[in-house]
Design an enzyme around this catalytic site. Structure first.
Site, PDB file in Angstrom:
ATOM      1  N   PRO A  28       0.845  -1.198   0.000  1.00 31.94           N
ATOM      2  CA  PRO A  28       0.000   0.000   0.000  1.00 31.94           C
ATOM      3  C   PRO A  28       0.876   1.243   0.000  1.00 31.94           C
ATOM      4  O   PRO A  28       1.841   1.325   0.755  1.00 31.94           O
ATOM      5  CB  PRO A  28      -0.769  -0.126   1.323  1.00 31.94           C
ATOM      6  CG  PRO A  28       0.097  -0.976   2.199  1.00 31.94           C
ATOM      7  CD  PRO A  28       0.852  -1.892   1.284  1.00 31.94           C
ATOM      8  N   CYS A 112       3.659   2.825   9.558  1.00 34.49           N
ATOM      9  CA  CYS A 112       3.798   4.168   8.977  1.00 34.49           C
ATOM     10  C   CYS A 112       4.571   5.096   9.904  1.00 34.49           C
ATOM     11  O   CYS A 112       4.191   5.269  11.068  1.00 34.49           O
ATOM     12  CB  CYS A 112       2.418   4.755   8.677  1.00 34.49           C
ATOM     13  SG  CYS A 112       2.549   6.369   7.905  1.00 34.49           S
ATOM     14  N   LYS A 151       0.934  -4.984   8.963  1.00 39.73           N
ATOM     15  CA  LYS A 151       2.139  -4.573   8.236  1.00 39.73           C
ATOM     16  C   LYS A 151       2.951  -3.718   9.199  1.00 39.73           C
ATOM     17  O   LYS A 151       2.438  -2.757   9.777  1.00 39.73           O
ATOM     18  CB  LYS A 151       1.755  -3.787   6.984  1.00 39.73           C
ATOM     19  CG  LYS A 151       2.951  -3.343   6.173  1.00 39.73           C
ATOM     20  CD  LYS A 151       2.530  -2.974   4.769  1.00 39.73           C
ATOM     21  CE  LYS A 151       3.678  -2.396   3.965  1.00 39.73           C
ATOM     22  NZ  LYS A 151       4.026  -1.038   4.398  1.00 39.73           N
TER      23      LYS A 151
END
Ligand code: FMN
Length: 343
Positions: A28, A112, A151
């Protein structure tokens, strides 16, 4: 002619509840791997794709951005959406709503490093609190009857193994797939990815593990698989400007230059339609920049950037077709083979 590669094989998740058609996944990338881009990546063979990150916050559920990010793509399996947040109950509720919309796998972002995300104690900031990771995955996994994946990154810094702890906690709480980026939070996107750092994770988890970071072609994919012991790879920036990269990872022929130009034309049309003319034309600029750079025609970028709308962009591509085919032909001649322009 096509031949299978280690990445061509399907892989079962959650005791066969879901199957990924192969082990070459698209990472992504917010602002890049949207519905139009994922449609093309799927066409060229991506075996798994999750949406761009969507916030779990209920008050942002109906914003244009959140809505467009969770649009499902016809024919793609599993339909997977990535959520980011820090409150287990809010994350669980968001997962429930996603499944109600047809989502078949919920991915949670624990990687992130962006300030906007970390300030809210989400994304990689949660690597500071493994118990919270376990609570979030546990709450989401028990709220929905579809597989949950995470993730994350190898650690907060290269000197710790927090990523391994996060993967173990997530698995214990019910995660059915772990994707690990071989960089630390402190590395952000700099320095070389370290796939060998996934070895430790591999020893501790039994659910499928995918390695992410700096996979850009079949050779780097195979190096990352060997170094990490992972079951599959996830490709991010290596797919920008070449959504057909999955064909080469799967041992299938790459499209020739004429087909690639058709793909770029289709991509432009999809962006104009999906976002509307003005926003679509704006988003098309960064993709065209990546295409032209890979094509070896970066000098054409500025003339494309100056175009204001979809019609002008389509016309530009039409007018530059012969020139781009010429660039591809001379690159192929220089390489002494009829292969497409190098990645
Ligand atoms: C522009 C950009 C946006 C990204 N957005 C996301 C995201 O929404 N969710 C996520 O988990 N990772 C995101 N990432 C990280 C990538 O998924 C991937 O982990 C990272 O780029 C390393 O892989 P690569 O070396 O193959 O690019 C983003 C990366 C980039 C460059």
């Amino acid at each position: 002619m096509s031949s299978s590669t280690p990445l061509s094989h399907s892989i079962a998740l959650a005791n066969g509840e879901l199957t990924l058609r192969n082990r070459a996944a698209l990472a992504p990338m917010a602002g890049m791997t949207d519905v139009p881009f994922r449609t093309l990546a799927w066409f060229y063979g991506a075996g798994h794709m999750v949406s761009e990150m969507v916030t779990a916050k209920p008050e942002l559920w109906d914003t244009g951005k959140s809505r467009s990010r969770r649009v499902l793509i016809d024919g793609v399996r599993p339909q997977a959406v990535q959520i980011a947040g820090h409150d287990p109950l809010v994350m669980a509720e968001s997962a429930r709503r996603l499944v109600g919309e047809g989502v078949e796998l919920v991915d949670i972002n624990f990687g992130c490093p962006a300030k906007k995300v970390c300030r809210k104690a989400a994304g990689s900031a949660l690597l500071n609190d493994i118990d919270q990771i376990q609570r979030i995955v546990g709450a989401v996994a028990s709220a929905v009857d579809v597989p949950v994946s995470i993730k994350t990154r190898i650690g907060l810094t290269l000197g710790d193994s927090v990523g391994t702890e996060a993967a173990i906690a997530a698995q214990n709480a019910g995660a059915q797939l772990i994707v690990m980026h071989g960089r630390s939070r402190a590395c952000r996107f700099k320095g070389e990815a370290q796939p060998h750092r996934l070895r430790e994770v591999r020893q501790h988890i039994h659910v499928p593990l995918f390695v992410n970071g700096d996979v850009i072609d079949p050779q780097s994919a195979s190096r990352a698989l060997v170094a990490s012991g992972a079951d599959g790879v996830m490709i991010g920036r290596g797919a920008m400007g070449q959504p057909w990269i999955f064909a080469s990872l799967l041992g299938r022929p790459l499209p020739d230059a004429a087909e690639r130009l058709d793909v770029i034309g289709r991509h432009l049309a999809m962006m104009h339609e999906f976002y509307g003319d003005e926003a679509g034309a704006r988003i098309a600029r960064k993709h065209m920049q990546a295409y032209l750079q890979r094509w070896g025609a970066a000098e054409l970028t500025s003339s494309f950037m100056a175009l204001a709308d979809g019609d002008a962009q389509n016309q530009w591509l039409f007018e530059h077709r012969d020139r781009l085919l010429g660039v591809a032909r001379s690159a192929a001649t220089q390489m002494g083979a009829q292969t497409p322009v190098a990645a």
